[in-house]
Design a protein around this motif. Structure first.
Motif, PDB file in Angstrom:
ATOM      1  N   UNK A 232     -46.445  58.394  -3.415  1.00  0.00           N
ATOM      2  CA  UNK A 232     -46.950  57.019  -3.374  1.00  0.00           C
ATOM      3  C   UNK A 232     -48.144  56.915  -2.427  1.00  0.00           C
ATOM      4  N   UNK A 233     -48.064  57.612  -1.299  1.00  0.00           N
ATOM      5  CA  UNK A 233     -49.180  57.616  -0.353  1.00  0.00           C
ATOM      6  C   UNK A 233     -50.405  58.286  -0.969  1.00  0.00           C
ATOM      7  N   UNK A 234     -50.179  59.455  -1.579  1.00  0.00           N
ATOM      8  CA  UNK A 234     -51.300  60.202  -2.151  1.00  0.00           C
ATOM      9  C   UNK A 234     -51.994  59.407  -3.251  1.00  0.00           C
ATOM     10  N   UNK A 235     -51.209  58.651  -3.994  1.00  0.00           N
ATOM     11  CA  UNK A 235     -51.781  57.861  -5.088  1.00  0.00           C
ATOM     12  C   UNK A 235     -52.767  56.826  -4.558  1.00  0.00           C
ATOM     13  N   UNK A 236     -52.533  56.328  -3.330  1.00  0.00           N
ATOM     14  CA  UNK A 236     -53.487  55.379  -2.730  1.00  0.00           C
ATOM     15  C   UNK A 236     -54.845  56.035  -2.492  1.00  0.00           C
ATOM     16  N   UNK A 237     -54.829  57.362  -2.359  1.00  0.00           N
ATOM     17  CA  UNK A 237     -56.092  58.085  -2.156  1.00  0.00           C
ATOM     18  C   UNK A 237     -56.607  58.673  -3.466  1.00  0.00           C
ATOM     19  N   UNK A 238     -56.002  58.293  -4.575  1.00  0.00           N
ATOM     20  CA  UNK A 238     -56.453  58.759  -5.879  1.00  0.00           C
ATOM     21  C   UNK A 238     -55.969  60.146  -6.244  1.00  0.00           C
TER      22      UNK A 238
END
Length: 405
Positions: A232-238
């Motif tokens: 979920x965190x990584x998805x915020x960075x694309x």
């Protein structure tokens, strides 16, 4: 910040306000995040470090596990990693000046089929070639080492033998969390509880800060260590990580007289058991087979787990279930961790430990701290890069997990 759990006595660790900028920001205040912060401050003399935790320290997988420690993995890349972790465990209490109750009582991995026997024997040989202690026990030797194991040939899945690592054992997870947090705080690390990351400040494909529920924080480097929530965190960075997050349940019985002198695992029956110092039997099971971020699981997993435990240990028939819990495990396609760079410059990731995160606590922080400090992987995590899912250089450890991944 009105939640009482966000505050703690200063003799445990400080309660600082966020600064506007840090050299390194670690996202995730679990055991791996705290371990990373500790080794960054200790081994690499990084002065300005913050650990951001959306809840309070110890509200996630840090205390939602079964505390098993071992190093008997199979692959050439994995064995030195977990063996260094075990060696770090052996001196951790002295180093942190805090007794984490590490107990090397021995760990048995039971084999119930000819395939499991062959796999266990192969692991014994591989471990010995790498200097890791490993033994194969026949059924009679299993019962001699751990008398309550049912080695009758008449049960549904008879015990055909077991892999034994005598240096394996358990530690107290809450004490490990307290010890690492106190040690990191004493070295100047800011532990920011109730500080949820809501986004990243990325400029020209380089992360320069994080956006949080307590304001923006500039960062020279950012390390993700959010375990099951890392995707979920990584998805915020694309970034789309090849991780599935699922519940992994455990339970504990009421206190009993000492009946179990080792950690005993059964991969086929999906149950692993140890006895805590207060007498409670701590049992783990297979993970639930659906993606979820809720810290609870399904009832049938517990039912299967208890059935398996009663078949292997009939003496437990009069124990009472005290409580259950679930952690969220992050499982990669090859059941090995991902530690290193991401496609975004200065943004690093440490995840994918699956069901093996607790035992890896010291080495995870040790090598991730090196990676964050130097911008390059430590020799022990060079093979565990995200790029292996493009190159195909996978590190298949499904068989060494001892339970179904």
């Amino acid at each position: 910040m009105t939640e009482p759990a966000f505050q703690n006595p200063e003799f445990l660790w400080r309660n600082p306000e966020p600064k506007s900028a840090y050299d390194v920001v670690i996202v995730g205040g679990g055991l791996h995040g705290l371990s990373t912060a500790y080794y960054l401050a200790k081994n690499h003399d990084v002065k300005s470090i913050a650990v951001l935790e959306r809840g309070w320290l110890g509200n996630g997988n840090a205390v939602r596990n079964t505390t098993i420690i071992r190093s008997n993995y199979l692959r050439d890349e994995s064995m030195p990693l977990y063996e260094l972790s075990l060696k770090l465990w052996e001196s951790l209490s002295a180093e942190l000046e805090y007794d984490v109750l590490f107990d090397q009582r021995g760990l048995l991995q039971l084999a119930h089929t000819k395939t499991e026997v062959n796999d266990a024997r192969r692991t014994v040989y591989a471990n010995r070639l790498s200097g890791i202690d490993a033994e194969w026990l026949e059924p009679a030797e299993v019962q001699e080492f751990c008398p309550i194991v049912n080695v009758s040939r008449s049960i549904r899945y008879p015990v055909l033998g077991a892999l034994l690592q005598r240096r394996g054992g358990i530690a107290r997870h809450d004490l490990v969390m307290f010890a690492l947090a106190r040690a990191a705080s004493a070295k100047g690390v800011d532990l920011l509880q109730g500080c949820e990351v809501t986004g990243f400040d990325i400029r020209k494909n380089r992360v320069v800060g994080v956006e949080t529920s307590r304001g923006k924080i500039a960062a020279g480097r950012v390390g993700l260590a959010g375990a099951g929530r890392t995707p979920l965190l990584a998805r915020m960075a694309g970034i789309d990580l090849p991780i599935q997050s699922t519940p992994l349940q455990a339970l504990v019985s009421d206190g009993l007289e000492p009946v179990l002198n080792a950690v005993v695992m059964s991969g086929l029956l999906h149950v692993y058991v140890s006895q805590a110092r207060n007498g409670g039997l701590v049992m783990g099971a297979a993970r639930d087979n659906y993606v979820s971020y809720a810290q609870r699981g399904s009832f049938q997993i517990l039912e299967w787990q208890i059935q398996a435990a009663l078949e292997l240990y009939p003496v437990l028939g009069r124990a009472h279930l005290l409580r259950t819990w679930a952690g969220i495990v992050d499982v990669s396609p090859d059941a090995s961790p991902i530690i290193g760079r991401t496609p975004v410059e200065s943004l690093f990731v440490n995840c994918g430990w699956g069901t093996g995160g607790f035992k890896a606590t010291p080495v995870s922080g040790f090598i991730y701290a090196h990676t964050l400090a130097h911008g390059e992987p430590h020799e022990l995590n060079r093979a565990f890069s995200l790029s292996r899912f493009e190159t195909g250089a996978l590190i298949d450890e499904h068989g060494a997990a001892a339970v179904a991944h």
